[in-house]
Write a protein that holds these residues in place. Structure first.
Motif, PDB file in Angstrom:
ATOM      1  N   GLU A  46      37.947  -1.644  23.400  1.00  0.00           N
ATOM      2  CA  GLU A  46      36.588  -1.346  23.854  1.00  0.00           C
ATOM      3  C   GLU A  46      35.649  -2.506  23.554  1.00  0.00           C
ATOM      4  N   ALA A  47      35.818  -3.128  22.374  1.00  0.00           N
ATOM      5  CA  ALA A  47      34.970  -4.272  22.025  1.00  0.00           C
ATOM      6  C   ALA A  47      35.192  -5.453  22.970  1.00  0.00           C
ATOM      7  N   ILE A  48      36.423  -5.657  23.408  1.00  0.00           N
ATOM      8  CA  ILE A  48      36.717  -6.742  24.360  1.00  0.00           C
ATOM      9  C   ILE A  48      35.995  -6.489  25.673  1.00  0.00           C
ATOM     10  N   PHE A  49      36.071  -5.277  26.176  1.00  0.00           N
ATOM     11  CA  PHE A  49      35.390  -4.965  27.436  1.00  0.00           C
ATOM     12  C   PHE A  49      33.878  -5.112  27.307  1.00  0.00           C
ATOM     13  N   ARG A  50      33.331  -4.752  26.164  1.00  0.00           N
ATOM     14  CA  ARG A  50      31.883  -4.880  25.977  1.00  0.00           C
ATOM     15  C   ARG A  50      31.484  -6.360  25.921  1.00  0.00           C
ATOM     16  N   PHE A  51      32.334  -7.212  25.386  1.00  0.00           N
ATOM     17  CA  PHE A  51      32.046  -8.646  25.419  1.00  0.00           C
ATOM     18  C   PHE A  51      32.078  -9.165  26.850  1.00  0.00           C
ATOM     19  N   TRP A  52      33.049  -8.720  27.624  1.00  0.00           N
ATOM     20  CA  TRP A  52      33.102  -9.130  29.032  1.00  0.00           C
ATOM     21  C   TRP A  52      31.868  -8.655  29.792  1.00  0.00           C
ATOM     22  N   PHE A 111      31.035  -8.648  39.356  1.00  0.00           N
ATOM     23  CA  PHE A 111      32.081  -7.633  39.485  1.00  0.00           C
ATOM     24  C   PHE A 111      32.806  -7.432  38.156  1.00  0.00           C
ATOM     25  N   VAL A 112      33.128  -8.522  37.463  1.00  0.00           N
ATOM     26  CA  VAL A 112      33.816  -8.419  36.172  1.00  0.00           C
ATOM     27  C   VAL A 112      32.950  -7.645  35.182  1.00  0.00           C
ATOM     28  N   ARG A 113      31.652  -7.925  35.154  1.00  0.00           N
ATOM     29  CA  ARG A 113      30.766  -7.212  34.226  1.00  0.00           C
ATOM     30  C   ARG A 113      30.731  -5.719  34.534  1.00  0.00           C
ATOM     31  N   ALA A 114      30.659  -5.386  35.820  1.00  0.00           N
ATOM     32  CA  ALA A 114      30.600  -3.971  36.199  1.00  0.00           C
ATOM     33  C   ALA A 114      31.896  -3.243  35.848  1.00  0.00           C
ATOM     34  N   GLN A 115      33.038  -3.862  36.160  1.00  0.00           N
ATOM     35  CA  GLN A 115      34.320  -3.236  35.849  1.00  0.00           C
ATOM     36  C   GLN A 115      34.540  -3.140  34.347  1.00  0.00           C
ATOM     37  N   ALA A 116      34.143  -4.175  33.613  1.00  0.00           N
ATOM     38  CA  ALA A 116      34.308  -4.147  32.157  1.00  0.00           C
ATOM     39  C   ALA A 116      33.449  -3.054  31.534  1.00  0.00           C
TER      40      ALA A 116
END
Length: 504
Positions: free
Chosen positions: A168-174, A129-134
């Motif tokens: 955006e880079a933080i979300f892509r790492f998540w 779920f975290v990967r999808a939302q990120a």
């Protein structure tokens, strides 16, 4: 024997959860004045609140959940953090809390919330779920039009372009879960922090955790925290074990943060865990509740643990907040919405009744330069980790008669009693220098200090009846250097380098 007592090292340099119970901010705000605050466009009084270091959105969510108890208002939450990872977690937590109930049930939402918010390790479904939302948020951040359409409650307009790129880079790492746990070895990083924190007491860590719990947290009012759950969190970072213990093995990437470390005379970027390893996430939702039956004791011992109380509180919180995430048409007939058995009609809150604004990092001392923020806020909240930002310049952004709430360091187990008293005295001194006076109607509290803005007084006036206190230097430390997230290849600190635990 080395001891971290009084150092603040256990608090870490990055805050991921609050160290005080969730507040209904509307209960501490000035009363509604429709004549002066009514907005001609929305025909609803507005409440502008500035929050420094709220980190996990608990106060915002509780304010929304209890909004039906107060006269209707349109909320503007202005949030200022000292790192972009906290901003990203705000966005993730709110998107989860406002998730469509048809897509995710209430129990699943509450369990996912607890694990993402307070656990170092996740179950595979929660990690997915975290990967999808990120991934979704990573695509929305650089697209303002899509962001406004899908998340109308969110405003990133005040952030700088480089901050949005870093976000955006933080979300892509998540979202990069395919690279495996080695990208962020949470268990190793947690153990490294624990070894550095305890020093020679590491082999006696079970006794240390019991001492901190019974002699500090229990004595300060958190008696519902159970020995086993606190000990488990200290050892593994898993605070809320809702399933079998073997199910928690995926690192929680939302707890990762970047720092600059000195290695062989050079400054290198590293990604690691530098959050709280001393108090835990039990205080925010687990020690107070509206249901008094959960706080009952039997033979002098609480019948419910902090984890059980937290799950109950979060479930009820998300049940109330869910109404904010749906348009009126999705709730049924708008004419029938809010009708009770007696025929009275209570208008359901509209989705556009609140907006979450994020301010640029480090802008606490420059907000007063913009006329749109001068004297704008009716309420200012300052966390204990950002008290050093409380100044006359920041006080100028609060309207006359506005309120100030300062979180005290009551639940920082590293601090001794005399340091807590010195911290409270320092808070009063800073508040009065910023133009605030103690609120006479406020109940005495060791968790929060309440003040109100002078009406027409000079910001620099200090009441001579209040003796200024000298804070311990380790309690009021300057903020960390702001830096963009490190590259993927620099996840762990350089070999032989132990990440230092910076004081609060």
């Amino acid at each position: 024997m080395t001891t971290p007592a009084g150092s603040g090292a256990g608090f870490g340099s990055v805050s991921w959860w609050g160290l005080s119970p969730a507040l209904d901010l509307q209960a501490d705000s000035p009363p509604v004045d429709p004549d002066s605050q009514a907005n001609t466009e929305h025909e609803t009084p507005e409440l502008d609140m500035l929050l420094l270091g709220s980190v996990d959105g608990r106060h915002l969510l509780r304010t929304l959940a209890r909004a039906a108890l107060w006269p209707g208002r349109r909320f503007h939450f202005y949030v200022l953090e000292n790192n972009l990872e906290a901003v990203a977690r705000h966005m993730l937590i709110f998107s989860l809390a406002l998730e469509d109930p048809e897509k995710m049930g209430l129990q699943e939402r509450s369990e996912t919330f607890l694990e993402v918010w307070g656990n170092a390790l996740l179950r595979p479904p929660v990690a997915a779920f975290v990967r999808a939302q990120a991934d979704r948020l990573a695509h929305l951040v650089p697209e303002p039009d899509s962001l406004a359409e899908q998340l109308p409650w969110l405003s990133l307009g005040a952030l700088k372009f480089r901050e949005r790129d870093a976000l955006e880079a933080i979300f892509r790492f998540w979202a990069g879960g395919e690279k495996g746990p080695e990208a962020f070895p949470m268990s190793c990083l947690w153990d490294s922090r624990l070894r550095h924190y305890l020093g020679s007491r590491y082999d006696a860590r079970r006794g240390v955790s019991d001492w901190d719990l019974h002699m500090k947290l229990h004595d300060r009012g958190a008696r519902v925290i159970h020995t086993l759950e606190f000990r488990r969190w200290r050892d593994t970072g898993v605070a809320f074990e809702l399933r079998d213990s073997s199910a928690y093995h995926v690192p929680n990437r939302t707890l990762a943060s970047g720092r600059l470390l000195s290695h062989r005379g050079e400054r290198v970027a590293a990604r690691g865990y530098w959050g709280d390893i001393a108090t835990g996430p039990f205080v925010a939702f687990g020690i107070e509740t509206d249901d008094e039956s959960l706080l009952r004791t039997s033979n002098g011992q609480p019948v419910k643990t902090a984890g059980e109380i937290t799950q109950h509180n979060v479930t009820e919180l998300l049940r109330e907040v869910a109404a904010w995430g749906r348009p009126r048409a999705a709730r049924g007939d708008p004419e029938e919405a809010g009708c009770d058995g007696g025929g009275t009609r209570e208008p359901a809150p509209a989705l556009e009744s609140f907006t979450l604004h994020f301010l640029p990092l480090g802008s606490a001392q420059t907000l007063h330069h913009k006329s749109c923020y001068k004297g704008r806020f009716q309420l200012l909240y300052v966390s204990c980790g950002m008290v050093h930002f409380l100044s006359p310049e920041l006080g100028a952004c609060v309207a006359p008669g506005g309120r100030l709430i300062v979180e005290l360091a009551r639940y920082l187990v590293d601090l001794r009693q005399e340091q807590l008293q010195a911290f409270s005295a320092r808070v009063e001194e800073l508040a009065q220098e910023a133009g605030f006076a103690p609120q006479p109607q406020a109940r005495p509290s060791e968790t929060f200090s309440h003040f109100y803005k002078y009406g027409g007084s000079a910001p620099g006036c200090i009441d001579p009846a209040v003796e200024p206190g000298t804070p311990p230097p380790e309690v009021l430390a300057p903020p960390l250097e702001i830096m963009p997230p490190p590259s993927e290849g620099l996840t762990q600190p350089p070999e032989g380098q132990t990440p230092p635990s910076e004081p609060l």
